[in-house]
Design a protein around this motif. Structure first.
Motif, short mmCIF file in Angstrom:
data_model
loop_
_atom_site.label_atom_id
_atom_site.label_comp_id
_atom_site.label_asym_id
_atom_site.label_seq_id
_atom_site.Cartn_x
_atom_site.Cartn_y
_atom_site.Cartn_z
N ASP B 122 39.52 -0.03 -19.54
CA ASP B 122 40.88 0.11 -19.01
C ASP B 122 41.62 -1.22 -19.01
O ASP B 122 42.82 -1.27 -18.73
CB ASP B 122 40.83 0.65 -17.57
N LEU B 123 40.91 -2.30 -19.27
CA LEU B 123 41.52 -3.63 -19.19
C LEU B 123 41.64 -4.22 -20.59
O LEU B 123 41.03 -3.75 -21.54
CB LEU B 123 40.65 -4.54 -18.31
N ASN B 124 42.43 -5.29 -20.71
CA ASN B 124 42.64 -5.95 -22.00
C ASN B 124 41.51 -6.94 -22.28
O ASN B 124 41.75 -8.14 -22.44
CB ASN B 124 43.98 -6.68 -22.01
N ILE B 125 40.28 -6.44 -22.31
CA ILE B 125 39.14 -7.33 -22.53
C ILE B 125 38.82 -7.44 -24.01
O ILE B 125 38.52 -8.53 -24.52
CB ILE B 125 37.91 -6.82 -21.74
N GLN B 126 38.91 -6.31 -24.74
CA GLN B 126 38.51 -6.32 -26.14
C GLN B 126 39.32 -7.33 -26.96
O GLN B 126 38.78 -8.08 -27.77
CB GLN B 126 38.67 -4.90 -26.73
N SER B 127 40.63 -7.38 -26.68
CA SER B 127 41.49 -8.30 -27.45
C SER B 127 41.16 -9.75 -27.13
O SER B 127 41.31 -10.64 -27.97
CB SER B 127 42.96 -8.01 -27.17
N LEU B 128 40.67 -9.99 -25.91
CA LEU B 128 40.24 -11.35 -25.54
C LEU B 128 38.98 -11.73 -26.33
O LEU B 128 38.87 -12.84 -26.89
CB LEU B 128 39.97 -11.42 -24.04
N VAL B 129 38.04 -10.78 -26.39
CA VAL B 129 36.80 -11.03 -27.13
C VAL B 129 37.11 -11.30 -28.61
O VAL B 129 36.52 -12.19 -29.24
CB VAL B 129 35.83 -9.84 -26.97
N GLU B 130 38.08 -10.54 -29.17
CA GLU B 130 38.49 -10.75 -30.55
C GLU B 130 39.00 -12.18 -30.77
O GLU B 130 38.64 -12.84 -31.75
CB GLU B 130 39.59 -9.76 -30.95
N LYS B 131 39.85 -12.64 -29.83
CA LYS B 131 40.40 -13.99 -29.93
C LYS B 131 39.26 -15.02 -29.99
O LYS B 131 39.31 -15.97 -30.77
CB LYS B 131 41.26 -14.32 -28.70
N VAL B 132 38.26 -14.82 -29.12
CA VAL B 132 37.13 -15.75 -29.09
C VAL B 132 36.34 -15.67 -30.39
O VAL B 132 35.97 -16.70 -30.97
CB VAL B 132 36.23 -15.45 -27.87
N LYS B 133 36.11 -14.44 -30.87
CA LYS B 133 35.36 -14.24 -32.12
C LYS B 133 36.04 -14.95 -33.28
O LYS B 133 35.39 -15.52 -34.15
CB LYS B 133 35.30 -12.74 -32.45
N ASN B 134 37.37 -14.90 -33.31
CA ASN B 134 38.13 -15.53 -34.40
C ASN B 134 38.03 -17.05 -34.39
O ASN B 134 38.51 -17.71 -35.31
CB ASN B 134 39.60 -15.13 -34.33
N GLY B 135 37.47 -17.60 -33.31
CA GLY B 135 37.18 -19.03 -33.29
C GLY B 135 38.34 -19.94 -32.95
O GLY B 135 38.23 -21.15 -33.02
N GLN B 136 39.48 -19.36 -32.51
CA GLN B 136 40.61 -20.24 -32.20
C GLN B 136 40.55 -20.80 -30.78
O GLN B 136 41.30 -21.71 -30.44
CB GLN B 136 41.93 -19.48 -32.39
N LYS B 159 29.37 -12.31 -20.59
CA LYS B 159 28.30 -11.70 -21.38
C LYS B 159 28.76 -11.37 -22.80
O LYS B 159 28.00 -11.48 -23.76
CB LYS B 159 27.81 -10.41 -20.70
N GLN B 160 30.02 -10.94 -22.91
CA GLN B 160 30.56 -10.54 -24.20
C GLN B 160 30.78 -11.73 -25.14
O GLN B 160 30.74 -11.57 -26.35
CB GLN B 160 31.92 -9.84 -24.02
N ILE B 161 31.07 -12.88 -24.56
CA ILE B 161 31.51 -14.00 -25.41
C ILE B 161 30.51 -15.15 -25.44
O ILE B 161 30.74 -16.15 -26.13
CB ILE B 161 32.89 -14.54 -24.95
N GLN B 162 29.37 -15.02 -24.74
CA GLN B 162 28.50 -16.18 -24.58
C GLN B 162 27.88 -16.67 -25.89
O GLN B 162 27.51 -17.84 -26.00
CB GLN B 162 27.41 -15.90 -23.53
N ASP B 163 27.80 -15.77 -26.89
CA ASP B 163 27.15 -16.17 -28.15
C ASP B 163 28.10 -16.86 -29.11
O ASP B 163 27.70 -17.26 -30.20
CB ASP B 163 26.57 -14.93 -28.85
N TYR B 164 29.38 -16.99 -28.75
CA TYR B 164 30.34 -17.54 -29.70
C TYR B 164 30.64 -19.03 -29.47
O TYR B 164 31.60 -19.57 -30.01
CB TYR B 164 31.64 -16.73 -29.69
N GLY B 165 29.84 -19.67 -28.61
CA GLY B 165 29.96 -21.12 -28.44
C GLY B 165 31.28 -21.58 -27.85
O GLY B 165 31.79 -22.64 -28.21
#
Lengths: 205, 205
Positions: B122-136, B159-165
């Motif tokens: 229900d929250l805007n979490i997925q788009s945040l994870v995408e931003k992190v994944k994209n490395g910016q 937990k969702q973003i911990q592997d992306y440094g």
């Protein structure tokens, strides 16, 4: 307060014009509306604009009404001989809730208050005086709040109608039912002693 | 409550849907509007319905905005490398008021709260994870309120973003500037001792 959106700013500014609602509360309310289904905002908006554009006042008692003559004024079971003079629709609702009054009302729309720039001509006083002049009224009950402005308004109306032989009364001031004496303010307690009523009368009410 | 008019009743009912506004307050507000010039009600009604139908959210940070990309996201002087994760637009306004942050925001639109039926989707979490994944993104600052729900949400995102440094931080909890120690609650005071900072660092801020 700096807003990220003009629409948001406008809604908050309009909302914070309401009495007792500051900018922060207005923002909270507006954000709440944004989180709710769209219908809720639309219905609120429609209700407010309809209220203002379509509202009617009873042509006899000036109470808010959907019809030309309000339900109370057009009720044949109520007597037009006793008129209760009140400030606004809230007072009508409060007295109606008691089921203790079977006469009609006259809604002034405010109290005489020079400090707020409200004079006798701003209120529905003339039409009340006309009713009394026409001789259909036997008793006027003054039921305004017990403040300086309320007393002034009572007295002003009294002066206008005193020559027409109509009985006048004011609702009783005294300690509330169920209240302890020690918590009642001095002026109210003092008045309730001066204006004491026969015990036998109190048994009947 | 019995109303003398359906229009009045509808307006009061709609108004009392707002949080913290009961029937009596709603009636007071509505009667206030009736006493004001007609424009005020109309403007309030228009502002509310426009807000709901025309409002936009920034496609990047999800903050309320009149443009596709909000003023903050489209400001070239701000760095996209630090993102401050907040609950809603009020938090953005509060942090912007401090002028202490030159990165961008990410507005979640709430906190994970199973009790209220609000889950991660229900929250805007997925788009945040995408931003992190994209490395910016180099650093995420968690700036949610210090409650059970806030901590849960922080941890879920972590937990969702911990592997992306990406570096993660949370805003400091401690006693307020200007506050007396004795009036600070025990948990806050305890945390402010555990998370003490070097005195020389404190001199710089």
């Amino acid at each position: 307060m700096e807003f990220s959106s003009k629409l948001l700013e406008k809604a908050v500014n309009e909302m914070s014009q309401l009495p007792g609602i500051g900018k922060r509360t207005a923002l909270r309310l507006v954000l709440h509306l944004l989180n709710q289904p769209e219908e809720q905002s639309i219905q609120l908006a429609n209700a407010l604009s309809q209220l203002r554009t379509e509202i009617n006042f009873c042509k006899s008692c000036h109470n808010i009404s959907d019809t030309e003559l309000c339900e109370i004024c057009s009720n044949p079971r109520r007597t037009a001989e006793i008129i209760c003079v009140v400030e606004d629709v809230r007072d009508v609702m409060a007295i109606e809730n008691t089921s203790s009054f079977k006469g009609l009302y006259h809604v002034l729309g405010g109290k005489i208050s020079p400090m707020d720039g409200i004079g006798p001509t701003d209120l529905n006083i003339q039409s009340l005086v006309e009713k009394v002049k026409n001789g259909q009224v036997k008793e006027l009950i003054f039921a305004l709040g017990s403040t300086m402005e309320g007393d002034t308004t009572n007295f002003y109306i009294y002066k206008q109608i005193q020559d027409y032989g109509v009985e006048t009364s004011t609702i009783a001031r005294g300690i509330s039912v169920g209240n302890e004496l020690e918590y009642t303010d001095e002026i109210t307690l003092g008045r309730s002693i001066v204006n004491r009523i026969p015990f036998e009368t109190s048994l009947k009410s």
